[in-house]
Design an enzyme around this catalytic site. Structure first.
Site, short mmCIF file in Angstrom:
data_model
loop_
_atom_site.label_atom_id
_atom_site.label_comp_id
_atom_site.label_asym_id
_atom_site.label_seq_id
_atom_site.Cartn_x
_atom_site.Cartn_y
_atom_site.Cartn_z
N GLY A 90 45.56 48.80 42.88
CA GLY A 90 46.02 47.51 42.24
C GLY A 90 44.80 46.51 42.08
CE1 TYR A 91 41.78 48.64 45.45
CE2 TYR A 91 40.04 48.01 44.36
CZ TYR A 91 40.57 48.84 45.00
OH TYR A 91 40.06 50.09 45.27
CE LYS B 38 39.74 51.87 35.77
NZ LYS B 38 39.31 51.96 34.67
CG ASP C 76 47.51 48.51 55.14
OD1 ASP C 76 48.49 49.24 55.40
OD2 ASP C 76 46.96 48.65 54.14
#
Ligand SMILES: *[C@@H]1O[C@H](CO)[C@@H](O)[C@H](O)[C@H]1NC(C)=O
Ligand SMILES: *[C@@H]1O[C@H](CO)[C@@H](O)[C@H](O)[C@H]1NC(C)=O
Ligand SMILES: *[C@@H]1O[C@H](CO)[C@@H](O)[C@H](O)[C@H]1NC(C)=O
Ligand SMILES: *[C@@H]1O[C@H](CO)[C@@H](O)[C@H](O)[C@H]1NC(C)=O
Ligand SMILES: *[C@@H]1O[C@H](CO)[C@@H](O)[C@H](O)[C@H]1NC(C)=O
Length: 954
Positions: free
Chosen positions: A637-638, A640, A751
């Site tokens: 999402g952020y 590559k 996470d």
């Protein structure tokens, strides 16, 4: 014009240098050739390229010609120029242990008629072998072990009339074994194992005139047909390995002529008929005939006469009838007896005064044994699972999965309070208990004549031989991770420490040690048989400081010329440079990075921020090939993730934020400060960052074996066995424990999941992605109140409901990962939450907490049940609903270590090295996943695979 004068002087000095070169030691043609060879390398020892090639690392000149190139383990990268064939006075080449040196082996190499030694062990040469290999008339040592050669063995190999050492093992060679091998009357070693050679073993390759031959290794190929009886003619053979092929027919009876044999392994074939009487093989200490289709027979009586036997493997060979006590009482060297998967019956009797003191393992699983005599020595580990005996005596220690012998490893207990930075390659020097950088690697013994890995005496002798021959200080050898691998090779991880007390080895020390290992100057104690060695890459400290070997006169000349050129360029470029610099200064003064700005832009040195490096955009652009698609290894999402190779040769993963998704400068700075403080072997290493041209990039070490999730999902070539899973659990627990207890201030990861645990080629686990991490500051010591972030399925329910984050939230997530290691399943699959299901199953089974067995991955189903259970119980403690009931990370580390010890494994050693390398390497770095607006199963399913759509073929 003063410029003209400068130019004149410049030309004069350049001419002086040229003149000096021409007058140098070396004939100019060899000089040119060496430079042509250097030109094809992208990394070379720093001395290469300086003025006098005879002073380059590993180059020996005799009578103005190059006579030797001895450059093992020098970090050379690139290919080998065909010009090498013109260095016609070369007598020895050793380029071993340069894993990034590859390409084809130039056919011109056969023009080196004076070459006696060609050692290319552990490089990555590929393509076919030169057809005219036989032209290397003078050669005595040819070692191509561990490369990627394909095609067949040239028949011209039979012309290497002087050859003694012929090793082509661990390649991808196919086709037949050339009959011409029979012409090599001086040969001592035929090592062709681990290829894909096919066809028969030609009878012509053995004859009675081969008086030197001691090792014949053809194991792990694709050979068929029967074993030629010409084998019985070899007068002095000590090790014969034909195992792991498709050989058929009977064992020729004249094998029993080979009275010099010490190891014979014919296992894993389709041999048939009766096993011939081999009692004449009086020297054999290690015999493996297992997994063949011999005729049904009783246990042969002649075995009792093979009095040197210490290891006997006759599993899956159709044996029936009773197992007599005589076998154990007459063979007084016995260490290990494997007779599983036969039809042996009656009573097992291993009692009597003459039973070998070293006997430690008797495996009789899956036979028809109905009873056991009492008073068998405690030390002997017996497995009788799958025998009628275990139907009645279920609680007998013989009926549980056999515990394994604890292998030897060098005793470091007196250094127990020393912690070294293993991530930076440090280790504990057993002599001084200080941290230094050892030269490490694995020794492979292909035909050891013993099997008891707890044999302290034998390994102490090996240590002593190593430090003596390699000129190290007494005791500066650390052995660990000792085991037999899937090819039944004894593998030993070796760390060698520098004798003179300094931290690291320099290049000539490494080269000396490596050559003694590649050249077989080092010979292990006899019981180990021959060996080969594959080192890990050594990072030379001196490279960065640069060491030129130029004479002072030349240095002076170069300095003066450089000064002149510098002034010229300076004069021309001053205006532009000044403009740029003031622009940059303005930019930095407004940036949180201002204090990190390089002190002097002119030096070109990269600024260091607590170990993390600052990279410019153009550096990164270059090392990722302009962010080319082929370098892309992940998408999130952020932004590559790219793979890149730094000029130093280090492979890195570069996380590049998408424009727009990048965080504020302050947050970015905070993250870098956090990352640069964290150094641990089990945390993905942070290399540096780039904050330039509006880009935000984080640069990490490249971890090449993918995520734990991918490995569990079977997306890699190998599946993880129980031992590997235990080590992975231990590694990641250690990484987390470091974050919680040793990082200052402590860090909560937030996470933890299998997709955030990366594995390197040795299957060492490294925890990745601190993107969500929270620093626990003093004011909020016990918990942090924060917006809930994390990944569904791994999320601590208490944190979710109270928004209070403690280190026990990581413990919960880690518990889920442990359950994943047991089941290989995602935590949420098809709407089923594995934590809940296993908890239920374990409850329903009353006190037989074995409810988790239904969830067990079939691959680890035959692991030791007691240890499986301990592991499952630990996992369940971690996922307790109430945070205060969960253990702390350091407790979990201790518990897993204890399970490993129970397995007879060393918790201090790294994961199994030399696990097979996947051909398709890939890497995945994940990033934060805000929980907001996501709560479907579909999301949880995809979480582990967010970047898996990109695979990079290698
Ligand atoms: C190389 O071989 C040639 C002949 O084959 C011989 O004349 C020469 O002396 C040899 N050189 C060395 C260094 O042995
Ligand atoms: C090995 O050779 C056989 C033919 O002899 C071939 O069918 C097989 O694919 C080869 N295996 C590998 C791994 O190359
Ligand atoms: C052993 O070798 C000798 C001579 O090489 C031969 O005469 C004899 O028959 C062989 N014995 C067996 C059992 O093959
Ligand atoms: C063991 O097996 C052999 C051969 O199958 C059989 O003849 C013998 O009766 C068996 N002995 C016992 C005690 O079961
Ligand atoms: C290399 O090995 C050969 C043969 O074992 C030996 O004679 C020679 O001395 C070794 N060379 C060095 C430099 O150790």
């Amino acid at each position: 014009m003063p410029n003209i004068t400068w130019l004149f002087w410049g030309v004069l000095f350049l001419t002086a240098i040229k003149f000096h070169e021409a007058n140098g030691q070396l004939a100019s043609s060899d000089d040119t050739i060496l430079r042509a060879i250097l030109a094809e390398w992208t990394a070379a020892p720093p001395s290469w390229g300086t003025n006098d090639p005879c002073s380059w690392q590993g180059v020996t000149c005799v009578n103005n010609r190059v006579s030797q190139l001895i450059i093992p383990s020098m970090g050379i990268e690139g290919s080998l120029s065909a010009d090498i064939g013109r260095l016609t006075e070369l007598t020895a080449i050793d380029m071993s242990y340069n894993p990034r040196l590859g390409g084809i082996l130039p056919p011109t190499i056969v023009d080196l008629r004076n070459l006696t030694k060609l050692l290319l062990i552990g490089c990555s040469f590929s393509g076919i072998l030169p057809d005219k290999l036989g032209n290397l008339k003078s050669i005595t040592y040819l070692d191509l072990n561990t490369n990627k050669f394909i095609g067949s063995i040239p028949t011209s190999v039979g012309d290497l009339a002087d050859i003694y050492w012929l090793d082509m093992s661990n390649n991808e060679l196919d086709g037949p074994i050339p009959k011409t091998l029979g012409k090599l009357l001086k040969a001592g070693h035929f090592h062709f194992n681990n290829n894909n050679l096919s066809g028969i073993i030609p009878p012509e390759i053995f004859n009675e005139n081969m008086s030197a031959i001691i090792h014949v290794l053809f194991e792990s190929n694709n050979l068929n047909g029967s074993i030629p009886d010409t084998l019985g003619l070899l007068p002095s053979i000590t090790a014969l390995r034909l195992d792991r092929n498709q050989l058929t027919g009977p064992i020729p009876s004249n094998i029993s002529n080979l009275t010099t044999l010490i190891e014979i392994n014919l296992g894993y074939n389709n041999l048939s008929g009766m096993i011939p009487d081999l009692s004449a093989l009086k020297s054999v200490s290690n015999m493996d005939l297992s997994n063949n289709s011999f005729d049904l027979s009783d246990v042969p009586d002649w075995l009792n006469e093979m009095t040197s036997l210490n290891t006997l493997k006759l599993n899956s060979v159709n044996l029936q009838g009773p197992l007599s006590n005589t076998l154990f009482s007459s063979l007084q060297q016995l260490e290990k007896v494997i007779l599983s998967n036969n039809k042996l019956n009656g009573t097992l009797d291993i009692t009597g005064s003459t039973i070998s003191e070293d006997l430690n393992k008797v495996n009789l699983e899956n036979n028809d044994i109905s009873s056991v005599t009492p008073d068998i020595r405690e030390k002997i580990s017996i497995s009788l699972a799958g025998n009628p005996y275990c139907n009645t005596s279920t609680n007998s220690r013989y009926c549980l999965t056999a515990e394994q012998v604890k292998p030897y490893s060098t005793n470091l207990s007196r250094c127990s309070d020393v912690n070294c930075n293993e991530g930076d390659g440090e280790g504990i020097n057993p002599v001084t208990c200080s941290c230094s950088i050892p030269y490490m690697g694995t020794m492979f013994f292909r035909a050891p004549s013993f099997s008891y890995l707890g044999d302290t005496e034998k390994f102490l002798t090996l240590e002593k031989e190593l430090w003596t021959v390699l000129n190290l200080q007494a005791n500066s050898v650390y052995l660990s991770d000792i085991k037999f691998n899937e090819n039944d090779y004894l593998t030993v991880h070796v760390s060698l420490f520098n004798p003179d007390g300094t931290m690291a080895f320099n290049r000539s020390q490494i080269s000396d040690i490596s050559f003694k290992l590649s050249n077989q100057t080092f010979k292990p104690p006899d019981v180990f048989g021959t060996f080969y060695f594959i080192p890990e890459t050594y990072n030379f400290a001196e490279d960065s400081s640069g060491n030129s070997q130029l004479s002072t006169g030349i240095v002076a000349a170069i300095v003066i010329v450089c000064v002149i050129l510098f002034i010229l360029i300076l004069g021309l470029g001053f205006y532009a440079w000044n403009q740029k610099k003031s622009a940059e200064r303005a930019k930095f003064q407004n940036s949180p990075f201002a204090s990190w700005a390089p002190a002097s832009q002119g030096t070109g040195a990269a600024p260091q921020i607590k170990g993390a490096r600052w990279f410019s955009f153009s550096e990164i652009d270059k090392c990722t090939n302009k962010f080319s698609d082929s370098n892309e290894i992940g998408v999130g999402g952020y932004g590559k993730v790219y793979k890149g190779i730094l000029p130093s040769g280090q492979v890195v993963a570069i996380k590049r934020s998408q424009k727009g998704s990048s965080q504020g400068e302050l947050e970015f700075k905070t993250e870098i400060e956090l990352l640069s403080r964290i150094h641990h072997r089990n945390l993905v290493g942070f290399v540096g960052f780039c904050f330039d041209r509006g880009e935000q990039m984080l640069i990490y070490e490249f971890v090449s074996h993918g995520t734990l999730r991918e490995n569990l999902a079977g997306k890699t070539k190998t599946s993880l066995d129980w031992t590997q899973r235990l080590y992975i659990a231990l590694d990641s627990a250690r990484g987390l424990s470091y974050l919680h207890d040793l990082a200052d201030p402590p860090i909560i990861h937030r996470d933890i999941k299998s997709a955030n645990i990366l594995l390197d080629d040795n299957l060492t686990a490294k925890v990745a992605d601190f993107g969500l991490s929270k620093i626990v500051t003093d004011s909020e010591k016990s918990y942090v109140s924060t917006q809930v972030k994390g990944t569904l399925g791994y999320l601590d329910p208490e944190y979710y409901s109270t928004q209070q984050l403690t280190d026990r939230s990581d413990v919960y997530s880690f518990g889920v990962v442990m359950l994943e290691l047991l089941s290989s399943k995602l935590p949420i699959e098809k709407g089923r939450y594995i934590v809940r299901e296993i908890r239920q199953a374990m409850r329903e089974n009353g006190n037989g907490e074995l409810g988790f067995l239904d969830f067990l991955d079939p691959i680890i189903r035959n692991a030791n049940i007691i240890n499986l259970k301990r592991f499952a119980e630990l996992a369940m403690q971690c996922v307790e609903e109430e945070a205060m009931n969960r253990p702390r990370m350091n407790h979990i580390v201790k518990e897993i270590e204890s399970i490993l010890q129970n397995e007879g494994l060393s918790p201090t050693s790294a994961t199994s090295s030399q696990t097979s390398f996947t051909k398709r390497q890939r890497n995945v770095y994940s990033d934060q996943l805000p929980l907001k607006n996501v709560n479907s199963d579909e999301f949880a399913n995809s979480a582990g695979y967010r970047f898996s759509d990109k695979i990079e073929p290698m």
